[in-house]
Scaffold this motif. Structure first.
Motif, PDB file in Angstrom:
ATOM      1  N   ARG A 105     -10.486  -3.319   3.806  1.00 21.10           N
ATOM      2  CA  ARG A 105     -11.254  -2.398   4.649  1.00 21.10           C
ATOM      3  C   ARG A 105     -11.797  -3.110   5.886  1.00 21.10           C
ATOM      4  NH1 ARG A 105     -15.182   0.784   0.517  1.00 21.10           N
ATOM      5  NH2 ARG A 105     -16.154   1.385   2.502  1.00 21.10           N
ATOM      6  N   ARG A 106     -12.280  -4.334   5.679  1.00 18.26           N
ATOM      7  CA  ARG A 106     -12.787  -5.111   6.826  1.00 18.26           C
ATOM      8  C   ARG A 106     -11.635  -5.459   7.769  1.00 18.26           C
ATOM      9  NH1 ARG A 106     -14.354  -6.351  10.717  1.00 18.26           N
ATOM     10  NH2 ARG A 106     -15.871  -7.924  11.399  1.00 18.26           N
ATOM     11  N   GLY A 107     -10.476  -5.753   7.201  1.00 18.20           N
ATOM     12  CA  GLY A 107      -9.309  -6.048   8.024  1.00 18.20           C
ATOM     13  C   GLY A 107      -8.869  -4.843   8.837  1.00 18.20           C
ATOM     14  N   PHE A 108      -8.885  -3.663   8.226  1.00 21.71           N
ATOM     15  CA  PHE A 108      -8.523  -2.440   8.949  1.00 21.71           C
ATOM     16  C   PHE A 108      -9.496  -2.186  10.104  1.00 21.71           C
ATOM     17  CE2 PHE A 108      -6.679  -0.719   4.727  1.00 21.71           C
ATOM     18  CZ  PHE A 108      -5.472  -1.355   4.973  1.00 21.71           C
ATOM     19  N   GLU A 109     -10.784  -2.355   9.821  1.00 17.89           N
ATOM     20  CA  GLU A 109     -11.796  -2.129  10.867  1.00 17.89           C
ATOM     21  C   GLU A 109     -11.576  -3.073  12.051  1.00 17.89           C
ATOM     22  OE1 GLU A 109     -15.463  -2.751   8.872  1.00 17.89           O
ATOM     23  OE2 GLU A 109     -15.357  -0.905   7.675  1.00 17.89           O
ATOM     24  N   HIS A 110     -11.264  -4.326  11.729  1.00 17.27           N
ATOM     25  CA  HIS A 110     -11.053  -5.300  12.809  1.00 17.27           C
ATOM     26  C   HIS A 110      -9.784  -4.967  13.591  1.00 17.27           C
ATOM     27  CE1 HIS A 110     -11.814  -9.029  14.886  1.00 17.27           C
ATOM     28  NE2 HIS A 110     -10.592  -9.486  14.606  1.00 17.27           N
ATOM     29  N   ALA A 111      -8.741  -4.564  12.881  1.00 16.53           N
ATOM     30  CA  ALA A 111      -7.482  -4.203  13.543  1.00 16.53           C
ATOM     31  C   ALA A 111      -7.680  -3.013  14.476  1.00 16.53           C
ATOM     32  CB  ALA A 111      -6.421  -3.881  12.494  1.00 16.53           C
ATOM     33  N   ILE A 112      -8.442  -2.038  14.022  1.00 16.47           N
ATOM     34  CA  ILE A 112      -8.721  -0.860  14.850  1.00 16.47           C
ATOM     35  C   ILE A 112      -9.514  -1.256  16.086  1.00 16.47           C
ATOM     36  CG2 ILE A 112     -10.015   1.314  14.919  1.00 16.47           C
ATOM     37  CD1 ILE A 112      -9.244   1.635  11.906  1.00 16.47           C
ATOM     38  N   SER A 113     -10.474  -2.162  15.897  1.00 13.04           N
ATOM     39  CA  SER A 113     -11.284  -2.606  17.046  1.00 13.04           C
ATOM     40  C   SER A 113     -10.445  -3.350  18.076  1.00 13.04           C
ATOM     41  CB  SER A 113     -12.432  -3.511  16.563  1.00 13.04           C
ATOM     42  OG  SER A 113     -11.932  -4.785  16.149  1.00 13.04           O
ATOM     43  N   LEU A 114      -9.339  -3.940  17.637  1.00 14.35           N
ATOM     44  CA  LEU A 114      -8.443  -4.660  18.547  1.00 14.35           C
ATOM     45  C   LEU A 114      -7.383  -3.738  19.153  1.00 14.35           C
ATOM     46  CD1 LEU A 114      -7.891  -7.934  16.466  1.00 14.35           C
ATOM     47  CD2 LEU A 114      -9.328  -7.653  18.497  1.00 14.35           C
ATOM     48  N   GLY A 115      -7.397  -2.460  18.729  1.00 14.80           N
ATOM     49  CA  GLY A 115      -6.492  -1.485  19.323  1.00 14.80           C
ATOM     50  C   GLY A 115      -5.164  -1.310  18.622  1.00 14.80           C
ATOM     51  N   TYR A 116      -4.992  -1.906  17.442  1.00 11.26           N
ATOM     52  CA  TYR A 116      -3.730  -1.740  16.716  1.00 11.26           C
ATOM     53  C   TYR A 116      -3.648  -0.333  16.121  1.00 11.26           C
ATOM     54  CZ  TYR A 116      -2.975  -6.770  17.047  1.00 11.26           C
ATOM     55  OH  TYR A 116      -2.771  -8.040  17.514  1.00 11.26           O
ATOM     56  N   GLU A 117      -2.421   0.193  16.017  1.00 15.76           N
ATOM     57  CA  GLU A 117      -2.208   1.519  15.467  1.00 15.76           C
ATOM     58  C   GLU A 117      -1.678   1.488  14.040  1.00 15.76           C
ATOM     59  OE1 GLU A 117      -0.273   4.380  18.149  1.00 15.76           O
ATOM     60  OE2 GLU A 117      -0.421   2.828  19.696  1.00 15.76           O
ATOM     61  N   PHE A 118      -1.098   0.364  13.640  1.00 17.91           N
ATOM     62  CA  PHE A 118      -0.566   0.218  12.284  1.00 17.91           C
ATOM     63  C   PHE A 118      -0.898  -1.178  11.763  1.00 17.91           C
ATOM     64  CE2 PHE A 118       2.095   3.247  14.487  1.00 17.91           C
ATOM     65  CZ  PHE A 118       2.187   4.292  13.581  1.00 17.91           C
ATOM     66  N   ALA A 119      -1.068  -1.268  10.446  1.00 14.92           N
ATOM     67  CA  ALA A 119      -1.334  -2.561   9.809  1.00 14.92           C
ATOM     68  C   ALA A 119      -0.380  -2.743   8.646  1.00 14.92           C
ATOM     69  CB  ALA A 119      -2.777  -2.633   9.327  1.00 14.92           C
ATOM     70  N   LEU A 120       0.298  -3.867   8.650  1.00 13.37           N
ATOM     71  CA  LEU A 120       1.177  -4.221   7.544  1.00 13.37           C
ATOM     72  C   LEU A 120       0.440  -5.249   6.703  1.00 13.37           C
ATOM     73  CD1 LEU A 120       4.971  -4.913   8.151  1.00 13.37           C
ATOM     74  CD2 LEU A 120       3.771  -5.532   6.065  1.00 13.37           C
ATOM     75  N   THR A 121       0.218  -4.957   5.421  1.00 12.38           N
ATOM     76  CA  THR A 121      -0.515  -5.881   4.547  1.00 12.38           C
ATOM     77  C   THR A 121       0.464  -6.596   3.629  1.00 12.38           C
ATOM     78  OG1 THR A 121      -0.907  -4.209   2.813  1.00 12.38           O
ATOM     79  CG2 THR A 121      -2.550  -4.397   4.573  1.00 12.38           C
ATOM     80  N   ILE A 122       0.216  -7.882   3.424  1.00 12.91           N
ATOM     81  CA  ILE A 122       1.054  -8.689   2.547  1.00 12.91           C
ATOM     82  C   ILE A 122       0.157  -9.616   1.742  1.00 12.91           C
ATOM     83  CG2 ILE A 122       1.439 -10.388   4.402  1.00 12.91           C
ATOM     84  CD1 ILE A 122       4.215 -10.910   3.170  1.00 12.91           C
ATOM     85  N   ASP A 123       0.416  -9.722   0.448  1.00 13.51           N
ATOM     86  CA  ASP A 123      -0.399 -10.581  -0.410  1.00 13.51           C
ATOM     87  C   ASP A 123      -0.096 -12.052  -0.134  1.00 13.51           C
ATOM     88  OD1 ASP A 123      -1.475  -8.339  -1.540  1.00 13.51           O
ATOM     89  OD2 ASP A 123      -0.261  -8.401  -3.362  1.00 13.51           O
ATOM     90  N   SER A 124      -1.075 -12.888  -0.400  1.00 14.80           N
ATOM     91  CA  SER A 124      -0.924 -14.319  -0.104  1.00 14.80           C
ATOM     92  C   SER A 124      -0.569 -15.135  -1.337  1.00 14.80           C
ATOM     93  CB  SER A 124      -2.232 -14.862   0.488  1.00 14.80           C
ATOM     94  OG  SER A 124      -3.287 -14.757  -0.466  1.00 14.80           O
TER      95      SER A 124
END
Length: 398
Positions: free
Chosen positions: A79-98
């Protein structure tokens, strides 16, 4: 070196990659380097790792990083990652486990699917081959369990609902409210996205379960309990909100006449199945289970594999204008069954709650009315639908 064609598509589609990590020091570098082969648009969420994760990430100063002082949970990190991505103007986020189970080489499959999607309101989940050697039994069982409830809650059949390798539409997510912070968040987000008419689909991906490297933070008892509680709540919302909303939306979209012909009469269901759906709806509508009629109608029609639209429609025989007549008929039948005449008036029933003084008579009579009504309506419906089917067959033949 960057894969230039895919890198260009990632930039054009405004996609970033979010990597949540917690104590995956043995695999983190390999995952990050693999993603860097496709894009520099990376956000890493260090979820309070206590190993050498922070030191490893010092070698990537060009990458966006968020560090939590203590572990918050995967859902919170995402959720924090999505919020940061949105604040940077990204429209899509691809998540991958580490943890090394996912292969960054599968990133092009997500990007290519997104590129050709007509509306871009798309959520892609990488589908693992859960039958391959090395997949833990608890993972396979948990995935089947999750797949079933996702289908029940959304009507969408997937082969993998638990994979963390996903592509999310951030423009949809930013308007949704989320409440979970652990592993169960990945269920909450796909169900709520589906309820917003996002196209949720699977694509095949590779998977590696190397027990010598992989560290799983899934706690079977605690996290399975959290997931079960979430699914209980989502099922409740499905029955009282999502399914009825779907029905009314369909009626509004098509108009009542077209809806009645196509969804009600024109269904491919047999006359017998339709008649049983009518009978079930009437039985529920006449039953004394006030407040639960909608939930029961949808749940039982799904469980019994009947026509949900018909069952729901006929469960509304108990609309407010008909309630006094239903209560009256139930009390009359109850008196016949118990052979105990009681004295009351309509005013007593509606204003003085006289019915509560004769609760046993009312409940038994109510179920008797439900059974008789179900039989009567079911038989009439069977002949009605049979006639409609024959006429339809004659018209098609002509």
């Amino acid at each position: 070196m960057l894969n230039q064609p895919i890198t260009q598509k990632i930039n054009d589609l405004n996609v970033c990659v979010i990597i949540p990590t917690y104590n995956n020091q043995h695999t983190l570098k390999r995952v990050v380097d693999g993603v860097l082969g496709f894009t520099n648009n990376i956000i890493i969420i260090n979820d309070g790792s206590s190993d050498t994760t922070a030191q490893i990430l010092e070698n990537y100063p060009e990458i966006q990083q968020i560090h939590f002082p203590e572990n918050k949970g995967k859902g919170f990190a995402l959720r924090r990652g999505f919020e940061h991505a949105i604040s940077l103007g990204y429209e899509f986020a691809l998540t991958i486990d580490s943890d090394g189970q996912h292969f960054p080489n599968d990133i092009p499959s997500f990007i290519n699917d997104l590129e050709v999607h007509p509306t871009k309101e798309l959520l892609i989940i990488g589908a693992r081959n859960m039958k391959q050697e090395g997949v833990p039994g608890k993972s396979s069982f948990g995935n089947k369990f999750s797949n079933f409830w996702f289908w029940f809650e959304t009507g969408i059949k997937l082969t993998d609902t638990q994979s963390g390798f996903r592509l999310y539409p951030l423009n949809v997510l930013k308007n949704l409210k989320f409440y979970t912070t652990k592993f169960e968040f990945e269920i909450e987000v796909i169900v709520k996205s589906a309820w917003k008419d996002v196209d949720v689909k699977n694509i095949p991906i590779q998977v590696l379960y190397d027990e010598t490297e992989r560290v799983s933070h899934f706690r079977p008892f605690q996290d399975f309990t959290r997931i079960s509680i979430l699914n209980f709540w989502l099922v409740f919302l499905t029955l009282i909100y999502y399914k009825p909303r779907q029905l009314f939306r369909n009626i509004k979209k098509k108009g009542f006449k077209r809806f009645f012909i196509e969804d009600f009469l024109g269904s491919s269901d047999s006359p017998k199945k339709k008649a049983l759906s009518v009978a079930l709806g009437v039985f529920i509508g006449f039953s004394p289970l006030w407040g639960l009629h909608t939930v029961l109608a949808i749940a039982l029609s799904i469980f019994l594999k009947l026509n949900k639209t018909i069952t729901f429609a006929f469960s509304n025989v108990s609309l407010p204008p008909f309630i006094p007549f239903i209560i009256y008929a139930s009390l009359e039948l109850g008196q016949i069954i118990f052979q105990e005449p009681i004295s009351y008036s309509v005013t007593d029933l509606m204003d003085n709650f006289e019915v509560f003084k004769h609760l046993k008579t009312y409940i038994v009579g109510s179920f008797a009315l439900a059974i008789l009504g179900a039989i009567l309506f079911g038989v009439v419906a069977y002949f009605f639908f049979s006639i409609i089917k024959k006429k339809k067959g004659v018209l098609q033949h002509d």
